[in-house]
Design an enzyme around this catalytic site. Structure first.
Site, mmCIF file in Angstrom:
data_model
loop_
_atom_site.group_PDB
_atom_site.id
_atom_site.type_symbol
_atom_site.label_atom_id
_atom_site.label_comp_id
_atom_site.label_asym_id
_atom_site.label_seq_id
_atom_site.Cartn_x
_atom_site.Cartn_y
_atom_site.Cartn_z
ATOM 1 N N TRP A 168 -2.298 1.161 11.803
ATOM 2 C CA TRP A 168 -3.599 0.862 11.273
ATOM 3 C C TRP A 168 -3.565 1.372 9.622
ATOM 4 C CZ3 TRP A 168 -8.293 1.468 15.006
ATOM 5 C CH2 TRP A 168 -8.125 0.893 16.242
ATOM 6 N N TYR A 218 6.007 -10.113 15.741
ATOM 7 C CA TYR A 218 6.146 -9.088 14.689
ATOM 8 C C TYR A 218 6.852 -7.364 15.253
ATOM 9 C CZ TYR A 218 4.349 -5.004 11.925
ATOM 10 O OH TYR A 218 4.322 -3.752 11.362
ATOM 11 N N GLN A 222 0.652 -1.206 0.047
ATOM 12 C CA GLN A 222 0.245 0.214 0.108
ATOM 13 C C GLN A 222 0.878 1.355 -0.031
ATOM 14 O OE1 GLN A 222 -3.910 -0.812 2.423
ATOM 15 N NE2 GLN A 222 -2.045 -1.722 3.616
#
Length: 284
Positions: A148, A122, A12
């Site tokens: 987010w 992570y 993204q």
């Protein structure tokens, strides 16, 4: 814009940077093996960048719990390799990190100086990557922690919610994890600004405002109906994290304090609802 290489192509953030800076050279995993110092040197020497933005990472939060080796390889070893190349070649390095480096228990926004205490694999691997950057290249790097992230490109919470709201009779969404959504387009602007201005330091970048995943889902449905992306509303019920167990522990509260960011960056920080609406206009 300085001569820019973006590590990442399909994600993204890389996609948004490429839209913003069409002349940037975006290198995906098929173009360069960032786990190999030799391959990084061979590929980047061809471009001779003035700045590198690392928009590539191992981001499968739950899978990382059982795939520790690969998570460290991409989130620590590869980051160290890139930082070493940048140091040797006088290249500015922008690295993107995460709210998962914090423990999620503070209850008020995390500042850039708060203690690093990741709870899952992570977060641990991303914290290790940060440590490599600050150790190898403290004088010529920027670390941007975010949270987010979503975009009109790729897979993310917004697009998943729109799909499920169109398919399911009702949904349950977690209401006890609190944070701030981030439109990747705004994050891309910040990364490019840091690369252009050689903005050294650790910064927090998320959209303004605070919400739970449940609040976020409700806003997605409201805007989806307004914009014609959804035909009808479905009931969305708040559920606790305990009702949706996952291999990796999520931070209960991961709002990022952006005081230093506001003082340093000219890129605007907008409210998450405004950003969500603008992104959903792209989907329309």
């Amino acid at each position: 814009m300085t001569k820019l290489v973006v590590i990442g192509k399909s994600g993204q953030l890389a996609w948004e940077i490429a839209r913003l800076v069409p002349e940037a050279v975006c290198l995906g995993r098929e173009d360069v093996d960032i786990t190999s110092s030799e391959d990084i040197a061979a590929k980047l020497d061809q471009v001779k960048p003035e700045a590198v933005i690392n928009a590539s990472a191992y981001t499968a939060v739950d899978k990382a719990e059982s795939d520790e080796e690969n998570a460290y390889l991409l989130n620590q070893t590869a980051v160290a390799n890139l930082a070493k190349y940048c140091k040797s070649n006088n290249v500015f390095f922008v690295h993107v990190s995460t709210d998962y480096v914090f423990n999620g228990e503070k209850g008020s926004p995390y500042t850039v100086d708060d203690a690093i205490e990741p709870q899952g694999m992570y977060g641990k691997t991303k914290a290790a990557g940060e440590a490599e950057v600050t150790s190898i290249l403290p004088e010529a790097s920027a670390i941007l922690r975010t949270s987010w992230v979503y975009s009109s490109h790729g897979n993310n919470f917004v697009k998943t919610m729109l799909r499920l709201m169109a398919e399911k009779p009702q949904l349950g969404v977690i209401d006890d994890q609190i944070g701030s959504p981030t439109w990747a387009k705004g994050l891309a602007r910040a990364c490019v600004e840091a690369a252009s201005h050689r903005t050294v330091g650790i910064y927090h970048w998320s959209d303004e405002g605070v919400c739970s995943w449940y609040d976020f889902a409700i806003a997605i449905q409201q805007l989806g109906l307004e914009k014609g992306l959804l035909e009808q509303a479905v009931p969305v019920k708040p559920i606790p994290s305990s009702a949706y167990p996952t291999p990796a522990k999520r931070p209960h509260y991961s709002v990022l304090d952006k005081t230093v960011t506001r003082e340093t960056f000219t890129s605007p920080l907008n409210h998450w609802r405004e950003q969500l609406s603008a992104m959903m206009d792209e989907l329309v």
